[in-house]
Design an enzyme around this catalytic site. Structure first.
Site: not given
Lengths: 276, 399
Positions: A106, A35
């Protein structure tokens, strides 16, 4: 190139707390190499006080993934586990002076690694994957996660969900489903458009049809390079003209049927749509 | 700090000789080429001179060159212009999965218009198989478009063979030579393509100038309607300075072609040799049949954007096809089409050399690049063998 803040650049170029902890008290793993980002978080916890005395990380990912991981370790060191659990992805992003919108996932990854590590320490199953139905198959994102991230970050559009979780960013097949989830979440807080009164006057009906075409139908067609023009409303018959890419499109009949279904749903069963 | 530019597929610096040639048309000679008085005819003359220079680069007739604003415009023009011009003969076009977005998205646009499009697979080196091209042809096929050389992996496609096949079946053949033109010799007579796209900034010319070669007598529907510029096939007042610059750049590229190729090839081979001692690094694209200044790799266990930015912090400028370095967060479709696992594709890094790079640049890169890899592998959990479990797993990125 991405516009990173100086703090992100600093934490990327000179990250703090990288590496492993020998004999860690807790480990949290999230993400996968496929990913594009993954994070392994190691914690050393003082049994007496329940405080995190040391935190280290290993990250596979881009500059903002590395900076977010490093920021996370700085944020939680010295905190008790309960205090640490209150750290949100916004706190991580804020600590870094903000992240580009498309890189918010993130910060979400940081928060998830922390949760996984603490669950690991407390002896609960390492719930790397959240329970529940997988909505985005490309990035393995569950409905649970979409709901949680949407609520915590006040996200209202599918694009925002993609920025924060990657869901919908692969093949895009799940985008309608994400939209439905969002509608469901925010329907609790924001009422949907006012319920249609039982019996509409002609004027109300015309206004409502115009509004639905403008707000619900046109944007979708325009996104595909097409367009629609409302020509006339004759009783229950709505006459439209397809424009742009829709002209001569082989799918035009299907499009018209779709418009009719939408108007039947929102205005009344009796509506018939015809293309000019 | 040293500054080393290794991203010549992104763009090239403008050659000062090209700038000198352009300067008069940015300052005093501002006339519109369509005006019939002296400043106009001067501009017209300058454009026609440039047309000759560009034609000479690929050995075509000047009248076969149509100037555009970019390589992307030339690609859009070719695909849409030919597909539409021949739609009564058939509605099927063939492109490869190596193509640039300006071809792929034009093809998708045509798909929406009711055309059928075949996206050809490639082998592990990114090569299109001419036999597969042949098998994909139907009675409806009117156009085949295959990239000449890939900017991402450097592979040079078997264009001559494919154009033979197209000719045999009376199908129009276009090649996107944006990365190739001006960098490797192109003789359109030998290549056999009916259309070919070029961009000036890929060979030290200015941005904002491109060209489409259209074989004499070929009918094409314009992309931009308006005045009679470019024989009515591309309207809009000509970007005279940029076109003059493209002409000059083409002239220089032709003159200096062999020396430039020799120079960048030597440097590239040193680069590839220099980094080959790093563990788990793979050259992507064809090992031999590739652009002379092109070195592309996938580096295992780390991610491309992080590599790119650490290199940039050392004054080394490169490119990457990793998901995170693209705004769309998708790994390079070109790398995935070649069968590179998506985890490995995340570690993509591309160095493309130019005539102004020196041996010192390469030495600097060979010294610094392994340090960057080492640094990121210290941070990465995968470097020590932590669960590569996801590899080849479920994370399917869009084709």
């Amino acid at each position: 190139m991405w516009e990173y803040t100086d703090k992100v650049k600093e934490y990327f170029l000179h990250p703090k707390n990288i590496g492993e902890i020998e004999g860690p008290d807790a480990v949290g793993e999230v993400g996968s190499i496929v990913c594009g980002d993954a994070l392994k978080l190691y914690l050393k916890i003082d049994k007496g006080t329940g405080k995190i005395v040391d935190a280290k990380f290993q990250t596979f990912g881009c500059a903002s993934a590395i900076a977010s991981s490093s920021a996370l370790t700085e944020l939680i060191k010295g905190k008790t586990l309960d205090e640490a659990l209150k750290v949100t992805n916004q706190d991580i992003a804020e600590f870094l002076g903000g992240l580009p919108r498309e890189k918010m996932h993130c910060s979400v990854m940081g928060q998830e690694a922390l949760e996984a590590a603490i669950a690991n320490y407390r002896g609960r199953p390492i719930a790397v994957k959240e329970e529940g139905r997988v909505v985005c198959k490309c990035f393995d994102v569950t409905e649970e996660k979409i709901r949680r991230v949407a609520m915590e970050n006040h996200l209202t559009t599918v694009d925002e969900i993609t920025d924060y979780t990657k869901a919908g960013g692969g093949c895009g097949e799940c985008r309608p489903e994400i939209e439905a989830i969002l509608r469901d979440i925010w329907a609790l807080k924001k009422p949907e458009k006012p319920a249609v009164p039982k019996k509409l006057t002609n004027l109300q009906k015309i206004a409502l049809i115009q509004e639905i075409i403008e707000t619900e139908i046109r944007p979708g067609l325009q996104a595909d390079g097409g367009d629609i023009e409302l020509i006339d409303i004759d009783g229950n018959k709505v006459i439209v003209a397809l424009r742009g890419m829709c002209m001569g499109c082989l799918m035009a009949d299907v499009t018209v049927k779709g418009i009719q279904d939408k108007l039947k749903e929102l205005v009344g069963e009796e509506i018939i749509v015809e293309a000019q | 700090m040293m500054k080393c530019y290794f991203d010549h597929v992104a763009t090239n610096p403008l050659d000062t000789r090209v700038l000198d040639a352009m300067m008069p048309y940015l300052k005093d000679d501002f006339g519109n080429p369509l005006s019939i008085y002296e400043p106009g005819s001067k501009a017209k003359e300058a454009i026609e001179n440039a047309r000759g220079q560009v034609a000479s680069l690929i050995n075509s007739k000047p009248s076969e060159i149509i100037f555009t604003s970019s390589g992307a415009e030339a690609n859009n023009f070719a695909l849409r212009g030919i597909a539409l011009a021949r739609q009564n003969e058939g509605k099927h076009i063939i492109v490869s999965r190596m193509e640039h977005h300006s071809i792929l998205n034009s093809a998708r646009f045509l798909e929406k218009m009711g055309f059928a499009v075949t996206f050809l697979p490639v082998d592990k080196h990114g090569m299109v198989d001419p036999d597969v091209v042949k098998k994909s042809i139907t009675k409806e096929t009117t156009l085949i478009s295959i990239i000449h050389a890939s900017s991402e992996i450097g592979t040079i496609e078997p264009i001559e063979e494919i154009s033979e096949i197209a000719k045999e079946k009376k199908i129009i053949f276009h090649t996107d030579a944006v990365a190739a033109a001006g960098n490797i010799p192109i003789n359109i007579k030998e290549l056999g393509a009916d259309l070919l796209s070029m961009a000036a900034h890929q060979f030290y010319g200015p941005k904002g100038a491109g060209a489409l070669y259209v074989r004499e007598g070929l009918r094409i529907v314009p992309l931009i309607y308006g005045g009679i510029q470019e024989n009515g096939r591309r309207a809009g007042t000509e970007n005279v300075p940029a076109i003059v610059g493209m002409g000059k750049a083409a002239e220089l590229a032709k003159e200096e072609m062999n020396a430039r190729i020799e120079h960048v090839r030597t440097l590239r081979d040193r680069l590839i040799k220099g980094v080959s001692s790093v563990e788990n690094i793979y050259l992507t694209g064809h090992p031999d049949n590739r652009l002379p200044g092109h070195a592309s790799f996938c580096v295992e266990f780390i991610e491309g954007e992080a590599m790119l930015l650490l290199l940039a912090a050392k004054g080394i400028y490169a490119a990457s096809g990793s998901a995170c370095s693209s705004k769309a967060l998708k790994a390079s479709p070109v790398l995935l089409a070649m069968g590179i696992p998506s985890g490995l594709a995340q570690g993509s890094i591309v160095f493309t050399l130019g005539k102004d790079n020196s041996g010192d640049d390469i030495e600097y890169l060979i010294a610094e690049f392994p340090q960057v890899i080492k640094r990121l592998r210290e941070i990465s959990p995968y470097a020590k063998g932590w669960g590569i479990k996801g590899e080849g797993g479920e994370c399917i990125v869009q084709k």
